[in-house]
Scaffold this motif. Structure first.
Motif, PDB file in Angstrom:
ATOM      1  N   PHE A 176      -4.433 -47.569  20.779  1.00  0.00           N
ATOM      2  CA  PHE A 176      -4.043 -46.255  20.273  1.00  0.00           C
ATOM      3  C   PHE A 176      -5.062 -45.195  20.691  1.00  0.00           C
ATOM      4  CE2 PHE A 176      -1.588 -48.943  17.332  1.00  0.00           C
ATOM      5  CZ  PHE A 176      -0.359 -48.311  17.429  1.00  0.00           C
ATOM      6  N   ASP A 177      -6.314 -45.592  20.831  1.00  0.00           N
ATOM      7  CA  ASP A 177      -7.337 -44.663  21.319  1.00  0.00           C
ATOM      8  C   ASP A 177      -7.192 -44.420  22.821  1.00  0.00           C
ATOM      9  OD1 ASP A 177      -8.432 -44.554  18.775  1.00  0.00           O
ATOM     10  OD2 ASP A 177      -9.850 -46.195  19.159  1.00  0.00           O
ATOM     11  N   LYS A 178      -6.738 -45.426  23.532  1.00  0.00           N
ATOM     12  CA  LYS A 178      -6.691 -45.371  24.988  1.00  0.00           C
ATOM     13  C   LYS A 178      -5.459 -44.645  25.524  1.00  0.00           C
ATOM     14  CE  LYS A 178      -7.755 -49.271  26.966  1.00  0.00           C
ATOM     15  NZ  LYS A 178      -7.687 -50.632  27.598  1.00  0.00           N
ATOM     16  N   TYR A 179      -4.316 -44.779  24.834  1.00  0.00           N
ATOM     17  CA  TYR A 179      -3.050 -44.267  25.361  1.00  0.00           C
ATOM     18  C   TYR A 179      -2.425 -43.234  24.428  1.00  0.00           C
ATOM     19  CZ  TYR A 179      -3.407 -48.533  28.191  1.00  0.00           C
ATOM     20  OH  TYR A 179      -3.846 -49.519  29.035  1.00  0.00           O
ATOM     21  N   GLU A 180      -1.589 -42.374  25.011  1.00  0.00           N
ATOM     22  CA  GLU A 180      -0.681 -41.560  24.206  1.00  0.00           C
ATOM     23  C   GLU A 180       0.496 -42.457  23.829  1.00  0.00           C
ATOM     24  OE1 GLU A 180       0.498 -38.062  26.250  1.00  0.00           O
ATOM     25  OE2 GLU A 180      -1.537 -37.308  26.502  1.00  0.00           O
ATOM     26  N   THR A 181       0.830 -42.475  22.538  1.00  0.00           N
ATOM     27  CA  THR A 181       1.808 -43.461  22.082  1.00  0.00           C
ATOM     28  C   THR A 181       2.979 -42.812  21.366  1.00  0.00           C
ATOM     29  OG1 THR A 181       0.794 -43.819  19.911  1.00  0.00           O
ATOM     30  CG2 THR A 181      -0.084 -45.104  21.760  1.00  0.00           C
ATOM     31  N   ASN A 182       4.082 -43.525  21.345  1.00  0.00           N
ATOM     32  CA  ASN A 182       5.253 -43.074  20.597  1.00  0.00           C
ATOM     33  C   ASN A 182       4.986 -43.052  19.102  1.00  0.00           C
ATOM     34  OD1 ASN A 182       6.876 -42.686  22.845  1.00  0.00           O
ATOM     35  ND2 ASN A 182       7.693 -44.768  22.806  1.00  0.00           N
ATOM     36  N   VAL A 183       4.216 -44.010  18.611  1.00  0.00           N
ATOM     37  CA  VAL A 183       3.900 -44.058  17.182  1.00  0.00           C
ATOM     38  C   VAL A 183       3.157 -42.794  16.776  1.00  0.00           C
ATOM     39  CG1 VAL A 183       2.679 -45.306  15.364  1.00  0.00           C
ATOM     40  CG2 VAL A 183       3.835 -46.589  17.180  1.00  0.00           C
ATOM     41  N   GLU A 184       2.138 -42.413  17.530  1.00  0.00           N
ATOM     42  CA  GLU A 184       1.356 -41.221  17.198  1.00  0.00           C
ATOM     43  C   GLU A 184       2.149 -39.942  17.431  1.00  0.00           C
ATOM     44  OE1 GLU A 184      -3.192 -42.262  18.229  1.00  0.00           O
ATOM     45  OE2 GLU A 184      -1.741 -42.812  19.791  1.00  0.00           O
ATOM     46  N   ALA A 185       3.019 -39.939  18.438  1.00  0.00           N
ATOM     47  CA  ALA A 185       3.846 -38.759  18.693  1.00  0.00           C
ATOM     48  C   ALA A 185       4.774 -38.491  17.517  1.00  0.00           C
ATOM     49  CB  ALA A 185       4.656 -38.940  19.977  1.00  0.00           C
ATOM     50  N   TYR A 186       5.325 -39.554  16.948  1.00  0.00           N
ATOM     51  CA  TYR A 186       6.205 -39.395  15.782  1.00  0.00           C
ATOM     52  C   TYR A 186       5.417 -38.860  14.586  1.00  0.00           C
ATOM     53  CZ  TYR A 186       9.110 -40.572  11.784  1.00  0.00           C
ATOM     54  OH  TYR A 186       9.828 -40.514  10.623  1.00  0.00           O
ATOM     55  N   ASP A 187       4.225 -39.393  14.379  1.00  0.00           N
ATOM     56  CA  ASP A 187       3.389 -38.903  13.279  1.00  0.00           C
ATOM     57  C   ASP A 187       3.067 -37.428  13.458  1.00  0.00           C
ATOM     58  OD1 ASP A 187       3.421 -41.391  12.168  1.00  0.00           O
ATOM     59  OD2 ASP A 187       1.279 -41.799  12.398  1.00  0.00           O
ATOM     60  N   ALA A 188       2.710 -37.036  14.686  1.00  0.00           N
ATOM     61  CA  ALA A 188       2.356 -35.640  14.949  1.00  0.00           C
ATOM     62  C   ALA A 188       3.551 -34.717  14.753  1.00  0.00           C
ATOM     63  CB  ALA A 188       1.810 -35.507  16.370  1.00  0.00           C
ATOM     64  N   GLU A 189       4.725 -35.177  15.146  1.00  0.00           N
ATOM     65  CA  GLU A 189       5.931 -34.355  15.044  1.00  0.00           C
ATOM     66  C   GLU A 189       6.380 -34.173  13.597  1.00  0.00           C
ATOM     67  OE1 GLU A 189      10.656 -34.615  16.268  1.00  0.00           O
ATOM     68  OE2 GLU A 189       9.207 -35.887  17.299  1.00  0.00           O
ATOM     69  N   THR A 190       6.238 -35.221  12.801  1.00  0.00           N
ATOM     70  CA  THR A 190       6.818 -35.216  11.454  1.00  0.00           C
ATOM     71  C   THR A 190       5.808 -35.003  10.340  1.00  0.00           C
ATOM     72  OG1 THR A 190       6.591 -37.616  11.245  1.00  0.00           O
ATOM     73  CG2 THR A 190       8.650 -36.771  12.199  1.00  0.00           C
ATOM     74  N   GLY A 191       4.527 -35.162  10.629  1.00  0.00           N
ATOM     75  CA  GLY A 191       3.522 -35.071   9.580  1.00  0.00           C
ATOM     76  C   GLY A 191       3.399 -36.346   8.766  1.00  0.00           C
ATOM     77  N   LYS A 192       4.102 -37.403   9.171  1.00  0.00           N
ATOM     78  CA  LYS A 192       3.977 -38.683   8.483  1.00  0.00           C
ATOM     79  C   LYS A 192       2.712 -39.389   8.949  1.00  0.00           C
ATOM     80  CE  LYS A 192       8.918 -39.415   7.719  1.00  0.00           C
ATOM     81  NZ  LYS A 192       8.833 -39.329   6.248  1.00  0.00           N
ATOM     82  N   SER A 193       2.422 -40.505   8.328  1.00  0.00           N
ATOM     83  CA  SER A 193       1.251 -41.280   8.724  1.00  0.00           C
ATOM     84  C   SER A 193       1.635 -42.747   8.833  1.00  0.00           C
ATOM     85  CB  SER A 193       0.116 -41.105   7.713  1.00  0.00           C
ATOM     86  OG  SER A 193      -1.022 -41.853   8.119  1.00  0.00           O
ATOM     87  N   ILE A 194       2.508 -43.026   9.785  1.00  0.00           N
ATOM     88  CA  ILE A 194       2.897 -44.416  10.010  1.00  0.00           C
ATOM     89  C   ILE A 194       1.676 -45.217  10.456  1.00  0.00           C
ATOM     90  CG2 ILE A 194       4.400 -45.954  11.315  1.00  0.00           C
ATOM     91  CD1 ILE A 194       5.813 -44.074   9.279  1.00  0.00           C
ATOM     92  N   LEU A 195       0.847 -44.591  11.284  1.00  0.00           N
ATOM     93  CA  LEU A 195      -0.357 -45.272  11.752  1.00  0.00           C
ATOM     94  C   LEU A 195      -1.248 -45.648  10.573  1.00  0.00           C
ATOM     95  CD1 LEU A 195      -1.222 -46.005  14.651  1.00  0.00           C
ATOM     96  CD2 LEU A 195      -2.786 -44.056  14.574  1.00  0.00           C
ATOM     97  N   GLY A 196      -1.366 -44.737   9.619  1.00  0.00           N
ATOM     98  CA  GLY A 196      -2.168 -45.032   8.437  1.00  0.00           C
ATOM     99  C   GLY A 196      -1.572 -46.144   7.602  1.00  0.00           C
ATOM    100  N   GLN A 197      -0.241 -46.175   7.528  1.00  0.00           N
ATOM    101  CA  GLN A 197       0.417 -47.180   6.696  1.00  0.00           C
ATOM    102  C   GLN A 197       0.336 -48.585   7.285  1.00  0.00           C
ATOM    103  OE1 GLN A 197       4.296 -46.013   4.866  1.00  0.00           O
ATOM    104  NE2 GLN A 197       3.972 -44.066   5.896  1.00  0.00           N
TER     105      GLN A 197
END
Length: 526
Positions: free
Chosen positions: A114-135
């Motif tokens: 997740f540190d190395k790549y731009e990811t779909n998981v982080e893109a969704y979090d950024a777009e929606t304000g959710k924290s799937i990565l945190g969960q």
């Protein structure tokens, strides 16, 4: 409307563009996938979803298929025996299970990717304000699996009741909105020949099922007295203090109400004994003899039974103290794609898993190939439903979900369904079950509990899980037994309630509460 449909189609690809699709590897490498056998997947090698992944990612997939029965037991044996686990474990694991496999050296943390790549998981979090990565971050600070996140407001608010409106007309009554009105309706169903066949004794006013998914009527009825989360009985107050509903006076009054229904023959005692298949047999009796039943939608009763079309949702009931709740189980991301310590190319394994975290992956893995298995509904359907730009309404062509096929992995992989009402099937007929379901949901959504007023799914450390195992099992078994006995009248709510509470104390419910409070505080970041 044409613009709407264009937006819908565009939405399918929104989160599928972070990772280059054509070539995740310079050469066509092979990923070895360990996966449980889904009962309705005929073949993984010769599979349309497999072929789509291979084509889009420029790879080959090989499979080690675990038995459908207890696949995690087989996986544990493989880990204990030091067997090669391939590159990816494609299997849903709880947080404690994932940490157990991590401690055993079977799977690796994936934080660095997740540190190395731009990811779909982080893109969704950024777009929606959710924290799937945190969960999906475990209590040790590590992330072990790429998730499936499949939001469905219908599943989140799944405990609903359905009432026969033709019966209501026959007895001259409206659909009930309070517990007292509900009682009077059931009483009329029992006494006034509600089905109109001349026999006033063959009606079943209400029945539920304690063993099926979303069929337990106790959840629906308890919510008119005290909040019922549909599982552990968690309550939380304004200060964030965790407790359990089944120790409260309000819960006792809910049991008293249900005991009244049972004792007067308004709620069938079969509710607490029948297997789900037997429950369906009761509902599928033709001509229909059930006034109210519980399920997430009206097709616990076969759609081909003519009476089915008359069943409409019952609004969440208001109790004698003005309480009105609905069970809410918010969708949790479920880590599903774990990179093994044996992986020959962890970067590639990560990229493929993140590629699958997309809406197109969800649709392909849920309803198949657009144009072959499903198509978008026409403009008239969108207008009737009143859906907005972020909704998809589809019509089936060759709906594969309930049949053995090689169309998909039956949602056995990372995927993203990000809108509460993202996908719905409707053919334009207002008697069709999905139309009735969505219309009913509007009422349930109005009183959904707000964040901070319910306890979400809690993650426990392995140590907490071990300590909880014995305490929780004993308490849950005991309270479930007592709940049924109180409702059926085998235990007396006036003379045996204190003994029930004392037994819970002896079972160490105070320690159980402490552990849950610690996990909830951790969820809040305290």
């Amino acid at each position: 409307m044409k613009k709407l449909l264009s937006l819908v189609l565009a939405a399918l690809m929104v989160l599928s563009v972070i990772v280059p699709m054509a070539a995740l590897a310079d050469e066509k490498e092979t990923l070895r996938i360990v996966i449980p056998q889904a009962s309705l997947v005929s073949d993984y090698e010769d599979n349309k979803f497999t072929q789509w992944i291979e084509d889009e990612c420029g790879i080959n997939l090989d499979f080690v298929v675990l038995p459908n029965d207890n696949p995690k037991d087989k996986l544990s044996v493989m880990v204990a025996g030091g067997e090669d686990l391939g590159d990816v474990l494609c299997i849903g694991l709880s947080s404690s299970e994932a940490m157990t496999f991590a401690d055993a050296g079977a799977i690796i943390p994936i934080n660095e990717f997740f540190d190395k790549y731009e990811t779909n998981v982080e893109a969704y979090d950024a777009e929606t304000g959710k924290s799937i990565l945190g969960q999906i971050t475990m209590v040790d600070g590590n992330i072990y699996g790429i998730p499936a996140y499949l939001v469905s407001i219908s599943d989140e608010l799944r405990y609903r009741a359905w009432i026969n409106t033709r019966w209501l007309e026959n007895v001259g009554m409206e659909s009930p909105t309070t517990t007292e009105e509900f009682y009077e309706v059931l009483k009329a169903f029992k006494e006034k020949d509600a089905n109109g066949n001349g026999d006033p004794n063959d009606e079943i006013p209400m029945i539920g099922n304690s063993k099926g998914w979303s069929t337990d009527c106790r959840m629906f009825l308890t919510n008119a007295f005290v909040y019922e989360d549909g599982g552990f009985g968690y309550l939380v107050d304004a200060e964030g203090k965790v407790s359990f509903n089944y120790t409260t006076d309000e819960y006792r009054e809910a049991l008293r109400y249900m005991n009244k229904l049972v004792s007067e023959g308004l709620l069938a005692t079969d509710t607490f004994t029948l297997e789900y298949a037997q429950y369906q047999e009761v509902l599928n009796h033709d001509p229909t003899n059930v006034g109210v039943f519980t399920f997430t939608n009206p097709i616990a009763m076969d759609q081909n039974i003519p009476e089915n079309k008359y069943y409409q949702f019952v609004q969440p009931l208001v109790g004698p103290e003005g309480k009105q709740y609905v069970t809410y189980n918010p969708t949790q991301p479920s880590p599903t794609w774990f990179i093994t310590a044996d992986s020959k190319n962890p970067d590639l394994a990560f990229k493929v898993g993140d590629f699958l975290y997309s809406e197109e992956s969800y649709l392909r893995n849920r309803v198949g190939v657009q144009g072959e298995d499903w198509e978008l509904a026409g403009e008239d359907i969108y207008e009737k439903m009143g859906y907005s730009d972020d909704m998809i309404i589809w019509k089936e062509i060759n709906y594969p979900w309930e049949n053995l096929s090689n169309t998909f992995w039956h949602l056995g992989a990372p995927a993203l369904c990000r809108q509460p009402n993202y996908m719905s099937m409707w053919n334009g007929d207002e008697s069709y079950y999905n139309y009735r379901r969505w219309k009913g949901l509007l009422y349930y959504m109005e009183i959904m509990p707000e964040e901070g007023t319910y306890v979400p799914t809690l993650n426990f450390t392995p140590e907490e899980t071990e300590e909880l195992a014995e305490i929780r099992t004993a308490i849950d078994t005991y309270r479930a037994e007592c709940r049924t006995r109180f409702i059926l009248g085998d235990m007396d709510l006036d003379t045996e309630w204190d003994a029930y509470l004392n037994e819970l104390t002896k079972m160490n419910i105070s320690r159980y509460t402490e552990i849950c409070q610690t996990a909830y505080n951790r969820f809040l970041g305290k």
